[in-house]
Design a protein around this motif. Structure first.
Motif, short mmCIF file in Angstrom:
data_model
loop_
_atom_site.label_atom_id
_atom_site.label_comp_id
_atom_site.label_asym_id
_atom_site.label_seq_id
_atom_site.Cartn_x
_atom_site.Cartn_y
_atom_site.Cartn_z
N ALA A 8 0.84 -1.20 0.00
CA ALA A 8 0.00 0.00 0.00
C ALA A 8 0.87 1.25 0.00
CB ALA A 8 -0.92 -0.02 1.22
N LEU A 30 -6.30 -7.56 6.42
CA LEU A 30 -5.87 -6.19 6.69
C LEU A 30 -6.46 -5.77 8.03
CD1 LEU A 30 -5.08 -6.13 3.69
CD2 LEU A 30 -6.11 -3.88 3.53
N LYS A 54 -12.73 -7.58 10.37
CA LYS A 54 -14.10 -7.36 10.86
C LYS A 54 -14.59 -5.96 10.54
CE LYS A 54 -12.25 -8.40 14.83
NZ LYS A 54 -12.19 -9.01 16.12
N GLU A 90 -2.67 -14.04 21.20
CA GLU A 90 -1.57 -13.21 20.69
C GLU A 90 -2.00 -12.63 19.36
OE1 GLU A 90 2.53 -14.46 20.13
OE2 GLU A 90 2.34 -15.42 22.10
N1 LIG Z 1 -4.76 -11.30 15.20
C1 LIG Z 1 -5.78 -12.07 15.56
O1 LIG Z 1 -5.62 -13.06 16.28
C2 LIG Z 1 -7.16 -11.74 15.07
C3 LIG Z 1 -8.25 -12.50 15.54
C4 LIG Z 1 -9.51 -12.23 15.03
C5 LIG Z 1 -9.70 -11.21 14.10
N2 LIG Z 1 -8.64 -10.48 13.69
C6 LIG Z 1 -8.85 -9.40 12.72
O2 LIG Z 1 -8.01 -9.63 11.59
C7 LIG Z 1 -7.56 -8.39 11.05
C8 LIG Z 1 -6.03 -8.41 11.03
O3 LIG Z 1 -5.55 -8.42 12.36
P1 LIG Z 1 -4.03 -8.69 12.73
O4 LIG Z 1 -3.99 -8.80 14.19
O5 LIG Z 1 -3.51 -9.78 11.88
O6 LIG Z 1 -3.38 -7.29 12.27
P2 LIG Z 1 -1.84 -6.95 12.10
O7 LIG Z 1 -0.99 -7.96 12.78
O8 LIG Z 1 -1.68 -5.52 12.48
O9 LIG Z 1 -1.61 -7.11 10.50
C9 LIG Z 1 -2.27 -6.28 9.60
C10 LIG Z 1 -1.83 -6.58 8.17
O10 LIG Z 1 -2.45 -5.65 7.28
C11 LIG Z 1 -1.47 -4.82 6.63
N3 LIG Z 1 -2.01 -3.45 6.64
C12 LIG Z 1 -2.21 -2.65 7.72
N4 LIG Z 1 -2.74 -1.48 7.33
C13 LIG Z 1 -2.87 -1.53 5.98
C14 LIG Z 1 -3.34 -0.61 5.00
N5 LIG Z 1 -3.77 0.61 5.34
N6 LIG Z 1 -3.34 -1.00 3.70
C15 LIG Z 1 -2.88 -2.22 3.35
N7 LIG Z 1 -2.42 -3.15 4.23
C16 LIG Z 1 -2.43 -2.79 5.53
C17 LIG Z 1 -0.21 -4.94 7.48
O11 LIG Z 1 0.95 -4.67 6.71
P3 LIG Z 1 2.32 -4.16 7.45
O12 LIG Z 1 2.96 -5.39 8.05
O13 LIG Z 1 3.13 -3.59 6.34
O14 LIG Z 1 1.91 -3.16 8.47
C18 LIG Z 1 -0.33 -6.42 7.92
O15 LIG Z 1 0.06 -7.25 6.86
C19 LIG Z 1 -8.15 -7.29 11.93
O16 LIG Z 1 -9.32 -6.81 11.37
C20 LIG Z 1 -8.46 -8.02 13.23
O17 LIG Z 1 -9.52 -7.43 13.94
C21 LIG Z 1 -7.38 -10.72 14.16
#
Ligand SMILES: NC(=O)c1ccc[n+]([C@@H]2O[C@H](COP(=O)([O-])OP(=O)(O)OC[C@H]3O[C@@H](n4cnc5c(N)ncnc54)[C@H](OP(=O)(O)O)[C@@H]3O)[C@@H](O)[C@H]2O)c1
Length: 397
Positions: free
Chosen positions: A68, A108, A132, A210
């Motif tokens: 992005a 994302l 979400k 985590e």
């Molecule tokens: N983590 C969990 O266990 C979990 C559980 C349930 C639901 N979720 C949901 O899953 C989603 C992802 O969570 P996460 O914890 O995996 O997040 P995360 O660790 O912060 O990872 C986010 C990913 O999206 C990319 N990203 C962030 N902002 C962006 C943008 N503006 N444009 C394009 N790409 C972007 C990041 O790239 P960079 O690395 O370059 O920043 C990274 O690859 C969220 O909506 C969260 O609520 C997560």
């Protein structure tokens, strides 16, 4: 496009596009892909972590990525001339449209996930949805789009994956209520006074899961459960008054479904996001995973308690915005993103997060949604209002 199964689907291989692959969900999804004979990875994306993204592409034999951030994209293109690097919001759209994917995993974080959700569904491509915020911001339009193109949305969030599994054998009309469980986060049992002292490190220490930084803070404020309430409403078409939340600190029961005959179904398992990710990527098949089988004698006790909406008001704010409808959930989400970002940068105190959200909702209000443009405009106004509040530094101090 969504009406005919692609050839790869018929022969059993599923072409998977993984968006947000450098994040918490993204890296766990790569672990699933590596173990699977049925998934072929056709593209990866991140925001700016170009080195990790290029390393992932090389390790998984992927020829095309999207970043992005334009600067990060330029670095990746220079360091990886043999691959194709797409850049910016347009690059992400091209990645979705041109990869001939059968399934897109949207991992994302934040409202930035809405664009790829809309693009994938608009193309009739099935969507495994971790992001979400896509449903919180644009739930009605997103689900209408999926219906129009015939694309499926399969939940990745553990609670919604649990409900998806629990209700799939039930006839319409037999489900009375949905119950989402919440760990309660690191500040369960805290008083309002205790919350005035909490640090970023404490808020980033989740007791059972985590996860990425934003969702970890959302879990600490209980906004995560508010976002999940809205997500559940759109996924399952259940009215808000029939979706409950209960605190369950062990995070073993992921969700419950109350049926019309007095039965209650529950989905149990150790907290491990690879389980719902693998379910979404292989649905309707199930695959074996190297996770521990649940041993309830070893767990000992499963406990449940009501949510303390007084001390941690974000779930109440989310429910109010959800019931108000229109653009209110979009405003709630935008204000929350601004407040969480400010907290993580040390510009806002933890207890001020709900104050910013509530004040933004009061200031911006709710509008009827006519199109995605209404949402983008509500998102922009809410971010502006919330940022002004954070900058003014006069919140509840
Ligand atoms: N983590 C969990 O266990 C979990 C559980 C349930 C639901 N979720 C949901 O899953 C989603 C992802 O969570 P996460 O914890 O995996 O997040 P995360 O660790 O912060 O990872 C986010 C990913 O999206 C990319 N990203 C962030 N902002 C962006 C943008 N503006 N444009 C394009 N790409 C972007 C990041 O790239 P960079 O690395 O370059 O920043 C990274 O690859 C969220 O909506 C969260 O609520 C997560």
């Amino acid at each position: 496009m969504g009406r005919w199964p692609r050839l790869s689907r018929i022969v059993g291989m599923r072409r998977l596009l993984l968006l947000g692959s450098t994040g918490s969900i993204g890296t766990q999804a790569l672990d699933i892909v590596q173990r699977s004979d049925d998934l072929e990875l056709v593209g990866l994306s991140a925001q700016r972590s170009w080195q990790s993204l290029v390393a992932q592409a090389q390790a998984h034999g992927v020829g095309r990525i999207a970043l992005a951030d334009p600067e990060a994209g330029a670095m990746a293109a220079a360091a990886w001339p043999e691959g194709e690097v797409l850049v910016g919001a347009e690059g992400l759209v091209r990645l979705v449209v041109e990869s001939d994917a059968d399934l897109v995993l949207n991992a994302l974080v934040g409202a930035a996930g809405l664009g790829p959700t809309v693009t994938a569904l608009g193309e009739g491509i099935d969507l495994a949805l971790a992001n979400k915020e896509s449903l919180v911001v644009g739930g009605e339009l997103v689900t209408q789009l999926a219906e129009a193109t015939g694309a499926q949305i399969i939940p990745v969030d553990s609670e919604h994956s649990a409900i998806h599994q629990l209700v799939c054998g039930e006839q319409a009309g037999s489900v009375e209520r949905l119950v989402l469980t919440a760990s309660g986060g690191p500040f369960r049992g805290y008083t309002k006074e205790d919350l005035e002292q909490v640090t970023i490190e404490q808020a980033l220490t989740h007791p059972t899961w985590e996860m990425g930084a934003k969702i970890t803070i959302d879990s600490a404020t209980l906004m995560n459960k508010g976002l999940e309430l809205i997500e559940a409403h759109h996924f399952f078409g259940t009215p808000y008054e029939r979706i409950d939340v209960v605190v369950h600190p062990q995070s073993i029961v992921h969700a419950l479904v109350n049926l019309c005959d007095g039965s209650t179904l529950a989905h149990l398992g150790y907290p491990d996001m690879r389980v719902p990710i693998a379910y979404a990527l292989h649905y309707p098949e199930r695959v074996a995973l190297p996770v521990k089988t649940l041993d309830l004698a070893q767990v000992g006790a499963l406990t449940f308690e009501p949510v303390d909406l007084e001390t941690l008001p974000c779930l109440r704010l989310a429910r109010e915005a959800a019931v108000a409808g229109g653009s209110a959930p979009c405003v709630l989400n935008a204000a929350n993103e601004v407040a969480v970002h400010a907290f993580l940068e040390g510009r806002l105190r933890f207890y001020e997060i709900p104050i910013v959200i509530e004040s933004t909702l009061d200031r911006i209000g709710s509008e009827t949604i006519h199109s995605f443009d209404t949402l983008y405009e509500a998102d922009r106004s809410a971010r502006e209002a919330a940022s002004e509040m954070v900058q003014s530094g006069l919140l509840g101090r």
